[in-house]
Design a protein around this motif. Structure first.
Motif, mmCIF file in Angstrom:
data_model
loop_
_atom_site.group_PDB
_atom_site.id
_atom_site.type_symbol
_atom_site.label_atom_id
_atom_site.label_comp_id
_atom_site.label_asym_id
_atom_site.label_seq_id
_atom_site.Cartn_x
_atom_site.Cartn_y
_atom_site.Cartn_z
ATOM 1 N N LEU A 27 58.288 6.336 43.997
ATOM 2 C CA LEU A 27 58.794 4.816 43.813
ATOM 3 C C LEU A 27 60.642 5.878 43.345
ATOM 4 O O LEU A 27 61.794 5.805 43.674
ATOM 5 C CB LEU A 27 58.655 4.056 42.851
ATOM 6 N N ILE A 28 59.611 6.925 42.177
ATOM 7 C CA ILE A 28 60.526 7.396 41.535
ATOM 8 C C ILE A 28 61.164 8.474 42.637
ATOM 9 O O ILE A 28 62.511 8.793 42.764
ATOM 10 C CB ILE A 28 60.081 7.898 39.969
ATOM 11 N N ALA A 29 60.259 9.254 43.965
ATOM 12 C CA ALA A 29 61.189 10.103 44.656
ATOM 13 C C ALA A 29 62.458 9.175 44.995
ATOM 14 O O ALA A 29 63.187 9.785 46.024
ATOM 15 C CB ALA A 29 60.112 10.802 45.246
ATOM 16 N N LYS A 30 62.305 7.791 45.683
ATOM 17 C CA LYS A 30 62.831 7.022 46.796
ATOM 18 C C LYS A 30 63.888 6.990 45.962
ATOM 19 O O LYS A 30 65.184 7.338 46.724
ATOM 20 C CB LYS A 30 61.798 5.991 47.553
ATOM 21 N N ALA A 66 67.962 -4.748 44.596
ATOM 22 C CA ALA A 66 66.935 -4.829 45.881
ATOM 23 C C ALA A 66 66.285 -4.267 46.327
ATOM 24 O O ALA A 66 65.480 -3.547 46.900
ATOM 25 C CB ALA A 66 68.556 -5.439 47.086
ATOM 26 N N PHE A 67 67.121 -2.554 46.587
ATOM 27 C CA PHE A 67 65.925 -1.167 46.889
ATOM 28 C C PHE A 67 65.266 -1.194 46.329
ATOM 29 O O PHE A 67 63.849 -1.576 47.047
ATOM 30 C CB PHE A 67 67.378 -0.349 46.932
ATOM 31 N N VAL A 68 64.638 -1.304 44.899
ATOM 32 C CA VAL A 68 63.487 -1.251 43.769
ATOM 33 C C VAL A 68 62.924 -2.084 44.468
ATOM 34 O O VAL A 68 61.285 -1.978 44.779
ATOM 35 C CB VAL A 68 64.068 -0.652 42.857
ATOM 36 N N SER A 69 63.151 -3.257 44.126
ATOM 37 C CA SER A 69 62.323 -4.466 44.585
ATOM 38 C C SER A 69 61.530 -3.666 45.706
ATOM 39 O O SER A 69 60.425 -4.535 46.098
ATOM 40 C CB SER A 69 62.898 -5.621 44.769
ATOM 41 N N SER A 70 62.512 -4.227 47.045
ATOM 42 C CA SER A 70 61.915 -3.742 48.455
ATOM 43 C C SER A 70 60.501 -2.708 48.268
ATOM 44 O O SER A 70 59.799 -2.794 48.608
ATOM 45 C CB SER A 70 62.740 -4.332 49.506
ATOM 46 N N SER A 71 61.545 -1.918 47.331
ATOM 47 C CA SER A 71 60.108 -0.350 47.907
ATOM 48 C C SER A 71 59.113 -0.499 46.954
ATOM 49 O O SER A 71 57.684 -0.032 47.419
ATOM 50 C CB SER A 71 61.090 0.752 47.637
ATOM 51 N N GLU A 72 58.993 -1.380 45.818
ATOM 52 C CA GLU A 72 58.341 -1.530 44.824
ATOM 53 C C GLU A 72 56.744 -1.940 45.324
ATOM 54 O O GLU A 72 56.005 -1.744 45.785
ATOM 55 C CB GLU A 72 58.201 -1.748 43.921
ATOM 56 N N GLU A 73 57.239 -2.971 46.351
ATOM 57 C CA GLU A 73 56.279 -4.300 46.576
ATOM 58 C C GLU A 73 55.528 -3.015 48.078
ATOM 59 O O GLU A 73 54.016 -3.411 48.116
ATOM 60 C CB GLU A 73 57.145 -4.651 47.572
ATOM 61 N N THR A 74 56.363 -2.351 48.545
ATOM 62 C CA THR A 74 55.225 -1.618 50.408
ATOM 63 C C THR A 74 54.630 -0.871 49.148
ATOM 64 O O THR A 74 53.753 -0.301 50.368
ATOM 65 C CB THR A 74 56.384 -1.174 50.837
ATOM 66 N N ILE A 75 54.932 0.022 48.391
ATOM 67 C CA ILE A 75 54.678 1.117 48.316
ATOM 68 C C ILE A 75 53.097 0.900 47.302
ATOM 69 O O ILE A 75 52.438 1.501 47.475
ATOM 70 C CB ILE A 75 55.889 2.187 47.176
ATOM 71 N N GLU A 204 59.127 5.305 31.180
ATOM 72 C CA GLU A 204 60.697 5.769 30.440
ATOM 73 C C GLU A 204 61.178 6.565 31.673
ATOM 74 O O GLU A 204 61.845 7.096 31.766
ATOM 75 C CB GLU A 204 60.025 6.405 29.572
ATOM 76 N N GLU A 205 60.314 6.851 32.144
ATOM 77 C CA GLU A 205 60.754 7.793 33.335
ATOM 78 C C GLU A 205 61.208 7.458 34.403
ATOM 79 O O GLU A 205 61.953 8.102 35.073
ATOM 80 C CB GLU A 205 59.390 8.963 33.707
ATOM 81 N N PHE A 206 60.559 6.242 34.397
ATOM 82 C CA PHE A 206 61.492 5.833 35.883
ATOM 83 C C PHE A 206 62.897 5.104 35.433
ATOM 84 O O PHE A 206 63.442 4.823 36.393
ATOM 85 C CB PHE A 206 59.965 4.497 36.042
ATOM 86 N N GLU A 207 62.802 4.647 34.400
ATOM 87 C CA GLU A 207 64.132 3.930 33.629
ATOM 88 C C GLU A 207 64.960 5.123 33.441
ATOM 89 O O GLU A 207 66.492 5.125 34.178
ATOM 90 C CB GLU A 207 64.149 3.977 32.850
ATOM 91 N N LYS A 208 64.483 6.524 33.910
ATOM 92 C CA LYS A 208 65.447 7.576 33.599
ATOM 93 C C LYS A 208 66.072 8.061 35.195
ATOM 94 O O LYS A 208 67.349 7.894 34.970
ATOM 95 C CB LYS A 208 65.356 8.956 33.175
ATOM 96 N N SER A 209 65.159 8.162 35.639
ATOM 97 C CA SER A 209 65.449 8.249 37.197
ATOM 98 C C SER A 209 66.567 6.542 37.536
ATOM 99 O O SER A 209 67.436 6.548 38.141
ATOM 100 C CB SER A 209 64.372 7.756 37.999
ATOM 101 N N TYR A 210 66.286 5.755 37.160
ATOM 102 C CA TYR A 210 67.188 4.244 37.554
ATOM 103 C C TYR A 210 68.177 4.326 37.215
ATOM 104 O O TYR A 210 69.007 4.454 38.110
ATOM 105 C CB TYR A 210 66.526 3.441 37.048
ATOM 106 N N GLN A 211 68.678 4.985 36.126
ATOM 107 C CA GLN A 211 69.945 5.393 35.175
ATOM 108 C C GLN A 211 70.899 6.275 36.122
ATOM 109 O O GLN A 211 71.944 5.869 36.316
ATOM 110 C CB GLN A 211 69.857 5.159 34.334
ATOM 111 N N LYS A 212 70.409 7.304 36.269
ATOM 112 C CA LYS A 212 71.343 8.461 36.343
ATOM 113 C C LYS A 212 70.781 8.443 38.110
ATOM 114 O O LYS A 212 72.260 7.978 38.597
ATOM 115 C CB LYS A 212 69.378 9.644 37.176
ATOM 116 N N ALA A 213 70.294 7.290 39.092
ATOM 117 C CA ALA A 213 70.451 6.926 40.899
ATOM 118 C C ALA A 213 71.689 5.657 40.186
ATOM 119 O O ALA A 213 72.369 6.184 41.036
ATOM 120 C CB ALA A 213 69.433 6.224 41.284
ATOM 121 N N ALA A 214 71.774 5.062 39.357
ATOM 122 C CA ALA A 214 72.987 3.904 39.527
ATOM 123 C C ALA A 214 74.242 4.503 39.056
ATOM 124 O O ALA A 214 74.898 4.408 39.291
ATOM 125 C CB ALA A 214 72.688 2.667 37.929
#
Length: 244
Positions: A27-30, A66-75, A204-214
């Motif tokens: 998920l973080i990679a995506k 929306a991207f994370v919601s769709s991706s996380e379910e699939t992954i 924590e690692e995911f939140e960092k990735s999410y905020q950087k992406a935003a």
């Protein structure tokens, strides 16, 4: 008679730990690979305008969520349930197409296709699954074994219909599926308990990735699709999305 009534709890916990590691890593990679142009090619600019979404951050928040919601379910569906079902049943990774787990007990071969929720099939994919079971059945017949095909839905409920031609395979969902694997009618609840605090390791690692992406996507959107005064250049966005 359950497939395996002697599962090992520590093996289950280890399988969960590995699955969670794979889930968050994927998920973080995506999220890290996202860029605004690839996203906006697939989005509906007219909808954003119709909803009066006039800020870059506002649009990015919507598309990223929306991207994370769709991706996380699939992954999650791809990496989580199958290894745990394999450990719970003490089965092996199947070599046959469309079958995830093979379990051999005495004179019986169980062929298990592990699915996430109960809405994964359409008519075409269900027919393909049936064909895959039939192919695997021929292999079992060659070694003179009884063949039991199962579609296992890892969560939810599946109503069994008594209409039409009887199926040659079982469809089991949620509690029924995990009970069939383990003989433990509480296993589906224990599965949540076995996670313990493992998910918190990755938040924590995911939140960092999410905020950087935003932040990155807002910057890219502003550069590509905003005017000098900061307002969105809707015509440029539509042309990029839909023009020749």
């Amino acid at each position: 008679m359950p497939i395996n009534n002697n599962y090992d709890e520590q093996t289950i916990v280890k399988s969960i730990a590995v699955a969670l590691e794979e889930f968050y890593s994927a998920l973080i990679a995506k999220v890290d690979q996202l860029n605004i142009k690839s996203i906006m090619k697939r989005k509906n600019p007219y909808l954003f305008r119709a909803k009066a979404m006039n800020g870059a951050a506002q649009i990015v928040d919507a598309i990223l969520a929306a991207f994370v919601s769709s991706s996380e379910e699939t992954i999650f569906g791809n990496v989580f349930f199958e290894p745990i079902a394999t450990a719970a049943s003490q089965g092996q990774k199947a070599l046959a197409e469309g079958v995830d787990i093979m379990v051999e007990r005495d004179n019986t071969i169980y062929a298990i296709a592990v699915k996430s929720g109960t809405s994964v099939f359409n008519a075409s994919s269900k027919k393909k699954q049936e064909q895959n079971f039939m192919a695997a059945q021929k292999l079992a017949q060659q070694v003179h074994k009884r063949f039991v095909p199962i579609i296992g839905y890892s969560y939810g409920k599946k109503k069994v219909s008594d209409r039409g031609v009887p199926k040659f395979y079982q469809e089991l969902a949620g509690q029924d599926f995990w009970t069939e694997l383990t003989g433990d009618d509480k296993f589906y609840i224990k599965l949540i308990r076995y996670m313990g605090t493992l998910p918190e390791k990755y938040v924590e690692e995911f939140e960092k990735s999410y905020q950087k992406a935003a932040n990155r996507l807002v910057k890219e959107f502003t550069t590509e699709f905003c005017l000098e005064d900061g307002s969105i250049d809707w015509e440029k966005l539509v042309e990029f999305n839909s023009g020749k």
